[in-house]
Write an enzyme that holds these catalytic residues in place. Structure first.
Site, PDB file in Angstrom:
ATOM      1  N   GLY A  54      18.227  21.275  32.466  1.00  0.00           N
ATOM      2  CA  GLY A  54      17.083  22.113  32.108  1.00  0.00           C
ATOM      3  C   GLY A  54      16.033  21.368  31.314  1.00  0.00           C
ATOM      4  N   CYS A  55      16.125  20.047  31.308  1.00  0.00           N
ATOM      5  CA  CYS A  55      15.117  19.274  30.583  1.00  0.00           C
ATOM      6  C   CYS A  55      14.350  18.416  31.583  1.00  0.00           C
ATOM      7  CB  CYS A  55      15.773  18.355  29.574  1.00  0.00           C
ATOM      8  SG  CYS A  55      16.838  19.218  28.427  1.00  0.00           S
ATOM      9  N   GLN A  56      13.042  18.298  31.365  1.00  0.00           N
ATOM     10  CA  GLN A  56      12.232  17.424  32.200  1.00  0.00           C
ATOM     11  C   GLN A  56      12.576  15.968  31.889  1.00  0.00           C
ATOM     12  OE1 GLN A  56       7.733  16.618  31.918  1.00  0.00           O
ATOM     13  NE2 GLN A  56       7.889  18.567  32.964  1.00  0.00           N
ATOM     14  N   SER A  57      12.883  15.734  30.601  1.00  0.00           N
ATOM     15  CA  SER A  57      13.332  14.415  30.196  1.00  0.00           C
ATOM     16  C   SER A  57      14.861  14.403  30.289  1.00  0.00           C
ATOM     17  CB  SER A  57      12.894  14.156  28.765  1.00  0.00           C
ATOM     18  OG  SER A  57      13.163  15.294  27.977  1.00  0.00           O
ATOM     19  N   GLY A 124      13.182  21.240  26.929  1.00  0.00           N
ATOM     20  CA  GLY A 124      14.629  21.163  26.851  1.00  0.00           C
ATOM     21  C   GLY A 124      15.264  21.717  25.599  1.00  0.00           C
TER      22      GLY A 124
END
Lengths: 148, 414
Positions: A54-57, A124
């Site tokens: 669920g994190c872009q990073s 996130g």
């Protein structure tokens, strides 16, 4: 057992620190600085199983249980997320599973970082908080059942 | 005859900006700089007014009531179909099917034409620069039918490898489904050539016009494309109102998609006969209000002039490219010869997300991440990019603001 500051006290400390900043730029500068200072996670922990979804990073989170206390280690390839994680670790690490599960974490809102909790898929922090609480719950269940 | 000078003078940026109410708001105490137009564009007053007007004065269910309101609502809805027909130069109004957006249009073709025409061993060609919407429906179809999904590679510049494409086309190829303009890179693909080559091999072509329709002149007859899809919300129109264009004979031969009201002629428990085009594919009460307001968006573009808009957007792209190239550590992803309105970049040792957050803090809205095109990001070996995408209302001053923001972000982050 090592004594750590109650969670709400650390939260209050962070709120006061952020109270010193006049602008968003300064807040982010501080968070970036925290991110840069957070020790990098050993490569052995940078496994898929430790990735927070669920994190872009990319965010890795590991939890350890010792003497009734949970400690966290984490890392990210993005600095701002890392800074936010660093604050979460400062607040939650070293506490009992129950304290972590029940932690209000109102400081995130108080310092104006609520937007990072938004359900926009790209952020996130929410996934991070959930994962930390899941670990605490898992340790609690594991050690409760071991005790009975 | 109107000369070029007159046309150019009609493009008054201040006047254009004044028609987009959202552009006067602030974000984080700074004037909004909206560079996420490839995700969705902002709406001019005309579109917002059309929505309000429809609900205030015309709202009724369409195609059935005999009362005046129903007639007016039906006329407004069908007017949009005529406007779309004109906008993409379709031969017949019944070739225009209203959908929720490009994604639904692609799925409609995959579920109807695809299930009727694709068999085991057949091949569908897509490209490596597709958005997930033009990958997943075909993957599902291929899995179901035992067909093969083939992917045209993308070169380091972000262009389709046309030689590879030529070699891929065989008698087994049944469909080529490609994006007209890449949402992540801004590459304009050679649609005409792709279509000609595919037709020579006996395959049909679906062109995903989600990004192209707002910038390029679309002439589906001249392109000779079989299916064309686009979304209203990316061309200054409302969300939830999109279009599938299909050649009439194809749409007539295809099986129905969703069953329900509107798409039927006669219903009995013994059997049902289906309505004619375009209603055959518009089951249930459609998104009337948004479709009605879509017309206002298309008229707005027509009155402003696509040529004028394109000239302005090309200037912005050239300016942004020049400015970004001057910043040490910045690498532009996608350097195709034919590009439009999108600039994607990465910065050495800096995560796109961090830059996105810091730009937002200055009121600058960009997109960061994989842009729903993960396979493409894998080709460039990057987790994602920072993407600025421009619309008719953006300015060079706004680009300057972004550049300052990027420079400041680099200083802070590295």
């Amino acid at each position: 057992m090592k004594t750590v500051k109650p969670i709400v006290e650390t939260e209050q400390e962070i709120i006061e620190e952020f109270g010193l900043f006049d602008s968003w730029d300064e807040k982010y500068e501080y968070i970036i600085d925290l991110g840069k200072k957070l020790p990098t996670l050993d490569e052995e922990y940078k496994q898929d199983e430790n990735r927070v979804r669920g994190c872009q990073s990319t965010v890795w989170l590991v939890a350890f249980y010792h003497d009734g206390q949970v400690t966290f280690k984490a890392d990210s390839d993005a600095v701002i997320v890392k800074g936010l994680i660093s604050m979460l670790i400062r607040v939650l690490s070293g506490h009992s599973p129950d304290e972590i599960i029940n932690a209000p974490l109102g400081f995130i809102d108080s310092i104006g970082m609520t937007s990072h909790l938004a359900q926009t898929r790209s952020n996130g922090l929410l996934a991070m908080v959930r994962q930390m609480k899941h670990y605490a719950l898992a340790f609690k269940l594991k050690h409760q059942s071991a005790a009975t | 005859m109107i000369d070029a000078q007159t046309i150019q003078s009609r493009f008054d940026i201040d006047h254009i900006r004044s028609q987009f109410p959202i552009l006067s708001r602030e974000v984080k105490g700074k004037p909004l700089v909206y560079f996420d137009n490839a995700a969705t564009s902002q709406k001019p007053r005309q579109v917002i007014d059309a929505l309000v007007h429809y609900y205030s004065y015309q709202n009724a269910n369409i195609h059935r009531g005999i009362h005046s309101l129903a007639e007016e609502a039906t006329a407004a809805f069908e007017d949009t179909r005529d406007e779309v027909k004109r906008f993409i130069n379709a031969a017949h109004r019944e070739e225009i099917i209203f959908t929720r957006g490009a994604t639904e249009g692609i799925n409609l073709v995959a579920y109807t034409w695809g299930r009727q025409n694709i068999s085991a061993g057949d091949e569908i060609i897509i490209s490596a620069m597709e958005h997930h919407s033009n990958i997943v429906p075909w993957q599902l179809l291929c899995e179901e039918k035992g067909a093969l999904l083939r992917v045209i590679p993308v070169t380091g510049k972000g262009e389709l490898d046309m030689d590879a494409f030529r070699k891929m086309l065989t008698g087994k190829t049944k469909l080529v489904a490609v994006v007209h303009v890449s949402n992540a890179l801004g590459t304009v693909n050679p649609a005409r050539e792709i279509i000609t080559l595919a037709h020579e091999a006996g395959a049909l072509v679906l062109l995903d016009g989600a990004q192209s329709t707002v910038h390029l002149d679309i002439d589906v007859q001249e392109l000779n494309v079989d299916f064309f899809v686009f979304s209203g919300h990316k061309i200054y129109g409302p969300t939830g109102a999109g279009v599938l264009y299909g050649k009439k004979h194809l749409l007539e031969e295809m099986p129905v998609f969703l069953g329900g009201g509107e798409m039927i002629k006669e219903v009995s428990f013994e059997g049902t006969t289906y309505n004619e085009l375009p209603y055959k594919y518009e089951a249930g009460t459609p998104n009337i209000a948004d479709t009605v307001a879509l017309k206002a968006a298309l008229e707005f573009i027509r009155h402003t002039g696509k040529e004028n808009i394109r000239r302005h957007e090309n200037e912005l792209l050239a300016y942004a490219t020049e400015k970004l190239e001057q910043i040490p550590g910045v690498r532009i992803i996608g350097t195709a010869k034919e590009k439009i309105s999108v600039i994607s970049f990465v910065i050495d040792k800096v995560h796109p997300q961090d830059v996105g957050i810091l730009l937002d803090n200055r009121g600058v809205a960009v997109r960061t991440g994989h842009h729903c095109a993960q396979p493409l990001m894998d080709i460039f070996c990057i987790p994602g990019t920072i993407r600025a995408s421009f619309a008719m209302y953006n300015t060079k001053e706004e680009i300057d603001e972004m550049i300052t923001g990027v420079q400041r972000a680099i200083k802070l982050l590295s």
